[in-house]
Design an enzyme around this catalytic site. Structure first.
Site, PDB file in Angstrom:
ATOM      1  N   CYS A   2      -2.970  58.052 -97.549  1.00  0.00           N
ATOM      2  CA  CYS A   2      -3.955  57.096 -98.065  1.00  0.00           C
ATOM      3  C   CYS A   2      -3.592  55.701 -97.564  1.00  0.00           C
ATOM      4  CB  CYS A   2      -4.005  57.129 -99.594  1.00  0.00           C
ATOM      5  SG  CYS A   2      -2.498  56.549-100.383  1.00  0.00           S
ATOM      6  N   CYS A  14      -0.537  54.140 -99.057  1.00  0.00           N
ATOM      7  CA  CYS A  14       0.695  54.739 -98.529  1.00  0.00           C
ATOM      8  C   CYS A  14       1.068  54.063 -97.207  1.00  0.00           C
ATOM      9  CB  CYS A  14       0.510  56.231 -98.293  1.00  0.00           C
ATOM     10  SG  CYS A  14       0.001  57.175 -99.736  1.00  0.00           S
ATOM     11  N   ASP A  50     -32.278  54.954 -69.970  1.00  0.00           N
ATOM     12  CA  ASP A  50     -32.446  54.912 -68.523  1.00  0.00           C
ATOM     13  C   ASP A  50     -33.189  56.176 -68.084  1.00  0.00           C
ATOM     14  OD1 ASP A  50     -31.984  54.095 -65.802  1.00  0.00           O
ATOM     15  OD2 ASP A  50     -30.468  55.660 -65.712  1.00  0.00           O
TER      16      ASP A  50
END
Length: 806
Positions: free
Chosen positions: A31, A34, A453
Site C-alpha cells: 500500500c 507502506c 491518420d
C-alpha cells in the site's frame, strides 16, 4: 525488467562516481503508506541516490553509490521499516543487491497458511472461547490470576492470549511506523490495541487485533490477485531456448542466447526470443504480443516475437534481440514503469489523505476526552426520529474514540486508484494494447474527439489492385501480362501491386520489354514486339491523343481537371496530335467507368499503345476490414467527433471517409497542418486522442492529449514515443481502449467516493453510538479495501470486439 547500470556515471558526468540499481522483492509492501515508510527509512541511508517503490508489484528499485553504502545496507534499511526482503540480509537478497540483480515482482504468497495467518487463526479461536466464557459459561468464568491488583478471569486470559498472538504483529508494525514518523494504519491500530489493553478493555483489544489481522490477510489476498495479472504477463516469456550449435540442438537458458544464433521451435512451443524465420512454415499465435485473435502464417523472412506460440510446423529462427531486449521484455518493463506514473486523481488522493488522517486522529482524541468532561448528566436527543442518549462515562467515549482511530485509516481510497491502474494496464497489455502510464489510461477515458491518420491506420498502407477492366476484345490475362511486363522494371509501389496481382492470378508468361523509360509523374513506356506500349495515368493517354472525357465525366456532369486533351498537346513520341485527327479509343470504356473508379479514391492506370487501349487497372490503399466497424463503435460509445486527417488528395480522402463513416475529414495536410487540425479540435471539443503510425505523425501525436501509435510490435520508435501503442495493425482495438479507459475512470471515481462516503457515514455514527469497533474494522477497513480491489479487478473482464469483414 531488472535495471543494472553497473558502469553508469554519476551526476557529475566525470566518471568519478559509479551508481548501481537493484530491484528487490518486498512482498508485504502493498500500500502507499507502506511505501512511504520504506522510503523514509531509505532516505536515512547515506549513499542511496534514488528509490522507486511500487507497492502494486511489491518491488523496490533502489539506486545507490557503492562507494558510500552497500547492497546489504539497502536491504537492512528496508527491513528496518518493518518489511521483509525476500532472502534476508544474509542471503540471496543481499547478494542480488551487491551484484545489481533482483526480481521483477513479488512471487505468489501463501496468504492463508503464512505465519501471520496461523497467528490470526489462533487468536480468533482464543477470542471465540473468551466470548463463550464471558457471556455463556459465566459460572466457569472464574478468576485465574491477577495483575496490578486486578483479577483476571478465564475469559480475560483468553482475550489477552488473543492480543499477544494476533496483536503483537500489529503493534510491531506500529512501532516501525512511529520510528519512521509515518501516521498510518499500523500505528493507529497498534496504538488502539495497546490503549485498550492498558485500561482493561480486553474484549475490545482482542476483537480489534483479530479482526484487523483478518482484514490484513484479506487485503494481502486481494493485492496478490491484482499482482497475478502482471505475473501472467511475465510468465509469457520462456525461460529456456533450444539453440542449434555445431549442428546439434542444445537447451540453454534464454538469457544466454546471443544475437545471430539460431533457435529451433517445435509445434506447441513458445518462441523464446525475437527473431526472423530462416527455415520452416507454421501458424503462430501472436496474441500475447499483438492481441491478434487468429494465428498468423509465418514463412522464411517473417518476424516473430518472444512469447508467441508456434501452433503447427517446425521453425528455425535467427535471434535478433537478447532476452532482456525483446519486444515482450520491453512491454513488461513499460507496464511496470507505467504503474509508477501517478494519475492526477492519485495525486489528489495522496494529498487528501495527508489531511484526512491527522484530522480524524485529532477528532478521535477529542471524542475520547471532551464528552466525559462536559456531560455531567445523561442527555437525550432525537436523531433522525430515533432517541439517542449521551452519557458522560469515560469507558463509552474511549471506545468511541478508539473506533474513530480505526476509521481514520485511509487505506481503501488510497489503494483505489493504484489497483485500478494495475488492473487496467495489465489487462490492456495482454490484449495487445500498451499503455505507458496511469495518466494516459485516465486521459483516454476523458477523450471527446479522436483524430485518425488515413494511411496505415484506417487503411493498410499497402497498395493493391482492386479492379482489372479490359477494353474492347482484350481479356484480363492479356491486360495484366502487358502491365506486369512493363512494370517489372519499375520500383514504384504501383508496380509492386500490379506484379503481385499478376502472380495471384497465375499470369506468369510476361512479354519481354526493351527500351524501358520512366515518364516522371505520368507513367512508363517500353517496347513489346516492336511496338511502344504505355502504362500510366489517364492524363498520359490524353497527351498521347485519346479523348477520355466521357468516361472520366463526374456523375453530376462536371468534368475533372484534364478531362479533355488540348489540340496542341505533344505526344510522348514527339508527334503532335491534330485536333482534326484524335486518336481512337475514347469509347473503349463503358459509361463513366474511369470516373466511378476515381470517385472511389482509386488510382487508375491505363495500359495501351498510341492507337489502342488494352484496358485500365485500378489500384488503392485498401481500407482495413475493421475500420468502419471501429468508427461506428467509437461513435456508439460516446465519442463526439471522429475526424480523419490525411495528406492525400481530396478525392481519395472523400472516398475513404465515405467508406469508413468518419464524421469529418481533412485532406492534403502537411505534418504541421495536422498539428493545427488537432489544436482546432481541442479548442472545439476538449480532450483529443490522435492515432497514427508513430513516426510520420509524431508532431500531431505529441500535440494531442493522448498519442496512439499503430502496429508498434517490433518498432522501437513507436514503442518509445507513443503514449499508447496498439501492438498489432488492428484499428479494431481502438474502441476497446476507449471503453477500458472510460470504465477505469469510472471505477476509480466509484472507489474513491464510495470509500469516502462509507468512512463519513461511519464517522458520523460513532458519536451517536451506532458504530462499534468491529463494524468499523469489518466495513470501514476490511470491507472497503476488498470492495475497491474487487471493483478494480472487473476491468480485466473487458475484452476487445472482434470485427470481421461484412
Amino acid at each position: 525488467m531488472t535495471e543494472n547500470p553497473d558502469a553508469a556515471e554519476g551526476a557529475g558526468g566525470d566518471g568519478q562516481r559509479q551508481e548501481r540499481t537493484v530491484r528487490l522483492t518486498v512482498p508485504e509492501m502493498d500500500c502507499p503508506s507502506c511505501a512511504q515508510k520504506v522510503d523514509k527509512s531509505l532516505q536515512r541511508v547515506d549513499g542511496v541516490v534514488d528509490a522507486t517503490l511500487q507497492p502494486t508489484t511489491g518491488t523496490a528499485a533502489v539506486t545507490y553509490d557503492p562507494e558510500r553504502t552497500s547492497g546489504t545496507d539497502v536491504v537492512k534499511a528496508i527491513e528496518a521499516a518493518g518489511y521483509e526482503v525476500s532472502g534476508g540480509p544474509d542471503s540471496d537478497a543481499a547478494e542480488q543487491a551487491e551484484t545489481g540483480g533482483g526480481a521483477d515482482i513479488a512471487p505468489p504468497s501463501e496468504v492463508w497458511t503464512s505465519p501471520r495467518a496461523k497467528k490470526t487463526w489462533l487468536g480468533a479461536a482464543l477470542v471465540t472461547f473468551g466470548l463463550l466464557f464471558k457471556f455463556l459459561l459465566t459460572a466457569q468464568n472464574v478468576a485465574v490470576a491477577s495483575a496490578l491488583g486486578y483479577p483476571l478471569s478465564v475469559a480475560d486470559a483468553l482475550f489477552l492470549g488473543a492480543v499477544a498472538v494476533s496483536g503483537v504483529p500489529v503493534v510491531r508494525s506500529g512501532y516501525y511506523s512511529a520510528k519512521n514518523l509515518s501516521l498510518d494504519i499500523d500505528l493507529l491500530m497498534g496504538t488502539a490495541i495497546i490503549a485498550a489493553t492498558g485500561i482493561g478493555y480486553f474484549v475490545e483489544a482482542a476483537t480489534l487485533a483479530v479482526l484487523f489481522s483478518i482484514a490484513e490477510l484479506l487485503e494481502d489476498y486481494a493485492m496478490d490477485r491484482a499482482r497475478d495479472s502482471l505475473r501472467e504477463l511475465m510468465e509469457l516469456s520462456p525461460d529456456e531456448a533450444t539453440v542449434v550449435r555445431d549442428g546439434e540442438e542444445v537447451t540453454v537458458p534464454a538469457d544466454e542466447v546471443e544475437v545471430g544464433e539460431t533457435v529451433a521451435v517445435r509445434p506447441g512451443d513458445k518462441i523464446p526470443l525475437d527473431g526472423t524465420v530462416v527455415d520452416g512454415e507454421s501458424a503462430v499465435d501472436q496474441s500475447p504480443i499483438t492481441g491478434e485473435s487468429v494465428p498468423v502464417d509465418k514463412v522464411a523472412g517473417d518476424e516473430v516475437y518472444a512469447g508467441a506460440i508456434n501452433e503447427e510446423g517446425y521453425l528455425e529462427v535467427t535471434v535478433t534481440s537478447t532476452a532482456g531486449d525483446s519486444t515482450l521484455s520491453r512491454i513488461i518493463e513499460m507496464v511496470q514503469g507505467a504503474q509508477a506514473k501517478k494519475t492526477d486523481t492519485e495525486q489528489f488522493v495522496d494529498r487528501f489523505s495527508g489531511y484526512y488522517t491527522p484530522a480524524v486522529v485529532v477528532l478521535a482524541i477529542l471524542t475520547a476526552a471532551i464528552p466525559p468532561l462536559v456531560i455531567a448528566d445523561p442527555v437525550s436527543v432525537a436523531v433522525a426520529g430515533y432517541g439517542v442518549t449521551f452519557v458522560g462515562d469515560w469507558q463509552t467515549w474511549f471506545i468511541r474514540g478508539l473506533t474513530l482511530l480505526v476509521i481514520a485509516c485511509p487505506c481503501a481510497f488510497v489503494i483505489s486508484t493504484p489497483v485500478s491502474v494495475v488492473s487496467g494496464i495489465t489487462s490492456a497489455a495482454k490484449n495487445g494494447v500498451l499503455i505507458k502510464g496511469g495518466n494516459y489510461l485516465e486521459a483516454m477515458g476523458e477523450v471527446d474527439a479522436v483524430a485518425v491518420d488515413k494511411t496505415g491506420t484506417l487503411t493498410k498502407g499497402e497498395l493493391a489492385v482492386t479492379d482489372v477492366v479490359p477494353a474492347g476484345d482484350t481479356d484480363a490475362a492479356t491486360l495484366l501480362s502487358h502491365a506486369a511486363g512493363l512494370e517489372r522494371r519499375s520500383e514504384h509501389p504501383i508496380a509492386t501491386a500490379i506484379l503481385t496481382r499478376a502472380t495471384e492470378d497465375g499470369v506468369e508468361d510476361l512479354p519481354a520489354v526493351t527500351g524501358f523509360e520512366t515518364l516522371t509523374g505520368k507513367g512508363i513506356r517500353g517496347e513489346i514486339d516492336g511496338e511502344i506500349y504505355y502504362a500510366g495515368k489517364p492524363a498520359l493517354f490524353e497527351e498521347v491523343g485519346f479523348d477520355l472525357s466521357r468516361t472520366r465525366r463526374e456523375a453530376d456532369g462536371v468534368l475533372r481537371s484534364g478531362a479533355t486533351g488540348d489540340s496542341s498537346d505533344h505526344r510522348s513520341d514527339g508527334g503532335v496530335v491534330s485536333e482534326e485527327t484524335p486518336a481512337s479509343g475514347g469509347g473503349a470504356f463503358a459509361g463513366n467507368t474511369l470516373a466511378a473508379l476515381e470517385r472511389e479514391g482509386k488510382t487508375v492506370i491505363i495500359v495501351g499503345t498510341d492507337s489502342e487501349l488494352l484496358g485500365a487497372i485500378a489500384i488503392a490503399d485498401e481500407v482495413r476490414p475493421a475500420s468502419k466497424q471501429a468508427v461506428e463503435r467509437l461513435q456508439a460509445l460516446g465519442i463526439e467527433r471522429v475526424v480523419m486527417l490525411t495528406g492525400d488528395n481530396e478525392g481519395t480522402a472523400r472516398a475513404i471517409a465515405d467508406t469508413v463513416g468518419v464524421d469529418e475529414y481533412r485532406a492534403e495536410l502537411l505534418p504541421d497542418e495536422k498539428v493545427d487540425a488537432v489544436e482546432e479540435l481541442q479548442a472545439e471539443y476538449g480532450t483529443v486522442a490522435m492515432v497514427g503510425d508513430g513516426i510520420n505523425d509524431a508532431p500531431a501525436l505529441a500535440t494531442a492529449e493522448v498519442g496512439i501509435a499503430m502496429g508498434a510490435a517490433g518498432t522501437d520508435t513507436a514503442l518509445e514515443t507513443a503514449d499508447i501503442a496498439l501492438m498489432g495493425d488492428d484499428i479494431g482495438k481502438l474502441p476497446y481502449l476507449y471503453e477500458l479507459s472510460h470504465t477505469a475512470t469510472d471505477v476509480i471515481r466509484q472507489n474513491i467516493w464510495v470509500s469516502l462516503g462509507v468512512k463519513l457515514l461511519l464517522a458520523l455514527g460513532v458519536p451517536l453510538g451506532l458504530v462499534s469497533v468491529a463494524l468499523a474494522v469489518v466495513v470501514g477497513d476490511m470491507g472497503m479495501s476488498l470492495g475497491v480491489t474487487g471493483n478494480a479487478m472487473r476491468l480485466s473482464r473487458i475484452k476487445p470486439d472482434r470485427f470481421f469483414d461484412a
